[in-house]
Design an enzyme around this catalytic site. Sequence first.
Site: not given
Ligand code: PLP
Length: 378
Positions: A143, A193-194, A231, A319
Amino acid sequence: MIIDLDANATYAPTEEIQGVIQHAWKRLGNPSSLHRGGQRARAEIEKAREAVRRLVGAEKDDLVVFTSGATEANNTALDAGWRSIAVSAVEHPCVLGPARRIQAAGGDVRIIPVNAHGAIESTGLVQSLTADTELLSVMSANNETGVENDVEVLGTLARKVNPRILVHTDAAQSLGKRSISFTGMGVDLLTLSGHKIGALSGVGALVIKHGVAIRPLLLGGSQEYKIRGGTENVLGIVSFGEVAELASETLAARIDAMSAARDAFEDALSQAIDDCEFNGRAAPRLPNTSSVYIPGALGDDIVVALDLEEILVSSGAACSSGKPEPSHVLLAMGQGEDRVRSTIRVSFRADQSVTLVPRVVDTIARVVSRMRVEGVLK
Ligand code: PLP
């Protein structure tokens, strides 16, 4: 006009998706209800499940289990009773956190190193595995840097050490930016992740290969194949299905648009600030992500200064309790704390174009030269 260059944090739903949500909101009930409101919701969820299955190239028998996001999907994959696992040093905290908990409970947890470009090397992988390692978790793309792993190759190597090992990949950042094939990658578990591709936040999925048994994280009703009680987040799931459908149709054009903007940005920024450096540029990277080290200015200060100019980027520093910690990702790449604190992340959306690059680069160059004159690091 605000320029949002923080797509890796969240990708705000387009007007089209907002319209779909508005429409669904008025019609859909609890998917477990037998009446028409419930049945409509059930049908929408199953439609969304098929759209997500198509987008990630999973087979008919593989399970697409909707969760509250990638955090829950990763926790479900990791917190499933394993005694011996290996994860890469640059995983998201929602993989590293459960891994640490396994370790604290006496499990064997190996951390796979990355090289200076942020990539996992085969020797580092193999040295981190034993014939008893039950789960390997390596992200498809990081990320912060966008650096990608060839999960298929890493999984094949891992199975040479332990043919029974299960392979999990966190594909939260690859979704919508790369073509994903659950089957082609040969993984057993895959996290999505949506809100990273324009759905509502609070929805994600864990894709589970047919026949792989996973202990539920949440015990409750029989929703989501009894793997995720509670749900369903109906509107979130509907929005996820809709963006998955669109992304399947438009992926190639999206990738072209993102890489054109990102590459133009990096070329222009190198001209404007000749000592800046791009983390992970030598490794395969997502088409939209740029992690930039800018000597002589603090990442957090740049983020705040750009926000005042209506340009949104991120410093990549998580942070916690008000105290910014330097990025574990860049530290794992062997960078010093000073360099890590002078890094920003710029991540493009698929609906942005190269035309915004001059304004962004001019603004960054201006705020950085002001900071350098003021000597903010001293
Ligand atoms: N994994 C990665 C590589 C991400 O970039 C993120 C979000 O920052 C997550 C997991 C967590 O995702 P979510 O916000 O859907 O819980």
